[in-house]
Motif scaffolding. Structure first.
Motif, PDB file in Angstrom:
ATOM      1  N   GLU A   1      37.950  16.556  56.795  1.00 26.75           N
ATOM      2  CA  GLU A   1      38.133  15.602  57.904  1.00 26.75           C
ATOM      3  C   GLU A   1      37.051  14.519  57.847  1.00 26.75           C
ATOM      4  O   GLU A   1      37.317  13.336  58.060  1.00 26.75           O
ATOM      5  N   LEU A   2      35.827  14.951  57.524  1.00 25.50           N
ATOM      6  CA  LEU A   2      34.733  13.976  57.393  1.00 25.50           C
ATOM      7  C   LEU A   2      35.001  12.993  56.262  1.00 25.50           C
ATOM      8  O   LEU A   2      34.745  11.798  56.384  1.00 25.50           O
ATOM      9  N   VAL A   3      35.528  13.519  55.162  1.00 27.55           N
ATOM     10  CA  VAL A   3      35.837  12.661  54.015  1.00 27.55           C
ATOM     11  C   VAL A   3      36.835  11.589  54.435  1.00 27.55           C
ATOM     12  O   VAL A   3      36.682  10.403  54.113  1.00 27.55           O
ATOM     13  N   THR A   4      37.845  11.977  55.206  1.00 24.77           N
ATOM     14  CA  THR A   4      38.845  11.016  55.681  1.00 24.77           C
ATOM     15  C   THR A   4      38.189   9.983  56.590  1.00 24.77           C
ATOM     16  O   THR A   4      38.452   8.777  56.492  1.00 24.77           O
ATOM     17  N   THR A   5      37.310  10.434  57.486  1.00 23.60           N
ATOM     18  CA  THR A   5      36.608   9.513  58.389  1.00 23.60           C
ATOM     19  C   THR A   5      35.803   8.492  57.589  1.00 23.60           C
ATOM     20  O   THR A   5      35.807   7.297  57.901  1.00 23.60           O
ATOM     21  N   LEU A   6      35.121   8.957  56.542  1.00 24.75           N
ATOM     22  CA  LEU A   6      34.268   8.056  55.757  1.00 24.75           C
ATOM     23  C   LEU A   6      35.112   7.047  54.977  1.00 24.75           C
ATOM     24  O   LEU A   6      34.742   5.878  54.871  1.00 24.75           O
TER      25      LEU A   6
ATOM     26  N   VAL B   1      44.615  17.602  48.388  1.00 21.26           N
ATOM     27  CA  VAL B   1      45.934  16.968  48.526  1.00 21.26           C
ATOM     28  C   VAL B   1      46.066  16.319  49.896  1.00 21.26           C
ATOM     29  O   VAL B   1      46.649  15.241  50.030  1.00 21.26           O
ATOM     30  N   GLU B   2      45.498  16.955  50.901  1.00 18.47           N
ATOM     31  CA  GLU B   2      45.668  16.449  52.272  1.00 18.47           C
ATOM     32  C   GLU B   2      44.962  15.119  52.504  1.00 18.47           C
ATOM     33  O   GLU B   2      45.411  14.321  53.312  1.00 18.47           O
ATOM     34  N   CYS B   3      43.827  14.912  51.843  1.00 22.12           N
ATOM     35  CA  CYS B   3      43.072  13.696  52.164  1.00 22.12           C
ATOM     36  C   CYS B   3      43.129  12.625  51.077  1.00 22.12           C
ATOM     37  O   CYS B   3      42.672  11.510  51.301  1.00 22.12           O
ATOM     38  N   ALA B   4      43.710  12.939  49.900  1.00 21.31           N
ATOM     39  CA  ALA B   4      43.633  11.984  48.787  1.00 21.31           C
ATOM     40  C   ALA B   4      44.799  11.008  48.756  1.00 21.31           C
ATOM     41  O   ALA B   4      45.940  11.375  48.983  1.00 21.31           O
ATOM     42  N   ARG B   5      44.481   9.738  48.451  1.00 21.26           N
ATOM     43  CA  ARG B   5      45.547   8.764  48.223  1.00 21.26           C
ATOM     44  C   ARG B   5      46.132   8.998  46.830  1.00 21.26           C
ATOM     45  O   ARG B   5      47.319   8.841  46.600  1.00 21.26           O
ATOM     46  N   THR B   6      45.254   9.394  45.901  1.00 16.98           N
ATOM     47  CA  THR B   6      45.681   9.646  44.516  1.00 16.98           C
ATOM     48  C   THR B   6      44.936  10.872  43.987  1.00 16.98           C
ATOM     49  O   THR B   6      43.793  11.104  44.373  1.00 16.98           O
ATOM     50  N   LEU B   7      45.621  11.634  43.134  1.00 18.88           N
ATOM     51  CA  LEU B   7      44.962  12.785  42.505  1.00 18.88           C
ATOM     52  C   LEU B   7      45.081  12.677  40.993  1.00 18.88           C
ATOM     53  O   LEU B   7      46.094  12.197  40.474  1.00 18.88           O
ATOM     54  N   THR B   8      44.035  13.141  40.325  1.00 15.49           N
ATOM     55  CA  THR B   8      44.032  13.229  38.863  1.00 15.49           C
ATOM     56  C   THR B   8      43.748  14.678  38.510  1.00 15.49           C
ATOM     57  O   THR B   8      42.854  15.281  39.086  1.00 15.49           O
ATOM     58  N   VAL B   9      44.520  15.223  37.568  1.00 14.67           N
ATOM     59  CA  VAL B   9      44.216  16.572  37.077  1.00 14.67           C
ATOM     60  C   VAL B   9      43.515  16.428  35.735  1.00 14.67           C
ATOM     61  O   VAL B   9      43.967  15.691  34.856  1.00 14.67           O
ATOM     62  N   LEU B  10      42.380  17.110  35.605  1.00  9.16           N
ATOM     63  CA  LEU B  10      41.650  17.153  34.332  1.00  9.16           C
ATOM     64  C   LEU B  10      41.832  18.532  33.727  1.00  9.16           C
ATOM     65  O   LEU B  10      41.672  19.550  34.416  1.00  9.16           O
ATOM     66  N   THR B  11      42.140  18.565  32.443  1.00  3.88           N
ATOM     67  CA  THR B  11      42.244  19.840  31.720  1.00  3.88           C
ATOM     68  C   THR B  11      41.466  19.673  30.423  1.00  3.88           C
ATOM     69  O   THR B  11      41.759  18.757  29.641  1.00  3.88           O
ATOM     70  N   SER B  12      40.461  20.510  30.227  1.00  5.02           N
ATOM     71  CA  SER B  12      39.595  20.410  29.037  1.00  5.02           C
ATOM     72  C   SER B  12      39.155  18.973  28.775  1.00  5.02           C
ATOM     73  O   SER B  12      39.224  18.482  27.643  1.00  5.02           O
ATOM     74  N   GLY B  13      38.752  18.295  29.846  1.00  6.62           N
ATOM     75  CA  GLY B  13      38.181  16.957  29.704  1.00  6.62           C
ATOM     76  C   GLY B  13      39.189  15.835  29.549  1.00  6.62           C
ATOM     77  O   GLY B  13      38.806  14.681  29.350  1.00  6.62           O
ATOM     78  N   ARG B  14      40.477  16.139  29.634  1.00  8.00           N
ATOM     79  CA  ARG B  14      41.496  15.086  29.498  1.00  8.00           C
ATOM     80  C   ARG B  14      42.357  15.025  30.748  1.00  8.00           C
ATOM     81  O   ARG B  14      42.676  16.072  31.334  1.00  8.00           O
ATOM     82  N   MET B  15      42.783  13.814  31.084  1.00  9.75           N
ATOM     83  CA  MET B  15      43.692  13.673  32.219  1.00  9.75           C
ATOM     84  C   MET B  15      45.069  14.194  31.828  1.00  9.75           C
ATOM     85  O   MET B  15      45.631  13.760  30.825  1.00  9.75           O
TER      86      MET B  15
END
Ligand code: ATP
Length: 238
Positions: free
Chosen positions: A178-183, A201-215
């Motif tokens: 909730e604080l992250v969203t406020t900021l 997922v709840e607070c992000a506009r975009t998500l990136t998944v990293l697996t072994s250093g790669r998106m």
């Protein structure tokens, strides 16, 4: 706005972060999720100037800050809340706040807003109740709040949060997000890294998944909130 282009980093000749492009507009949250060892901390430390990238650039509102030492990256407006909080055992909360306060320089680049110790205590009142307690006397949640307070006292334009929910009870995890969203609503660009997609997922506009250093996936938060299957598949969650 934080912009990473082809950012690459590693240790002893090995690559822990393969070329990554990522941007976080002011006022939004970008979450990077991945299992332990995926390269999340390497990413955050490279942006913060703690690790020198082997290739690529880090730009803050168009200014190239690639390869600057950590204190200059912080002064440019990138605040770090490190994994494990790193509060000083022997200092009180009030001392932490006093030592961390860096008023923005006159004539320097504009900040979304200026954070003073008093304003930080309005946002995080629990720290006010604990102002005379030393770092060692604080609970995990209080230490996390203090780590966040320290980063805010530099009035950052970008905030890097490395696994802020680690070891916290569910109620505190919710409070942190909730604080992250406020900021973000204050205009700060937030880059949040986490092993778990649940709260991110709840607070992000975009998500990136990293697996072994790669998106391995980039997905809009809205899409992931509607249907988390792609996110779960990328993270191999059953
Ligand atoms: P965790 O959640 O466990 O912190 P992470 O996603 O943050 O994981 P990193 O800590 O960035 O992952 O690690 C990425 C890779 O780099 C791993 O293979 C790790 O073993 C390696 N690594 C991390 N720190 C170092 C270091 N100081 N020296 C050498 N290799 C390292």
């Amino acid at each position: 706005m934080l912009e990473l282009t082809g950012l690459t980093a590693g240790y002893d000749g090995g690559t822990a972060l393969h070329p990554l492009d990522l941007s976080v507009p002011a006022g939004s949250v970008h979450a990077v999720v991945g299992h332990n060892g995926a390269g999340k901390t390497t990413l955050v430390h490279t942006v913060a100037g703690l690790i020198r990238p082997s290739a690529g650039t880090v730009r803050l509102d168009g200014r190239d800050v690639t390869g600057l030492p950590a204190h200059r990256v912080a002064r440019a407006g990138i605040g770090l809340v490190p994994q494990g909080r790193r509060v000083f055992a022997g200092l009180t909360v009030a001392e932490h706040l006093r030592l961390s306060y860096r008023p923005p320089r006159r004539g320097g680049p504009a900040r979304p807003s200026e954070w003073t110790p008093a304003r930080v205590l309005e946002l995080l009142p629990r720290l006010g109740e604990r102002r005379d307690n030393r770092g060692t006397d604080l609970s995990g949640g209080e230490q996390q709040m203090l780590a966040l307070a320290r980063a805010l006292l530099g009035s950052p334009r970008v905030l890097l949060l490395d696994e802020p929910s680690e070891g916290l009870a569910p109620v505190l995890v919710r409070q942190v997000h909730e604080l992250v969203t406020t900021l973000a609503d204050e205009g700060i660009a937030v880059l949040l890294v986490s092993p778990s997609p649940a709260r991110a997922v709840e607070c992000a506009r975009t998500l990136t998944v990293l697996t072994s250093g790669r998106m391995t996936l980039r997905i809009a938060g809205e899409e992931a909130r509607t249907d988390a299957s792609a996110l779960h598949a990328a993270l191999e969650l059953t």
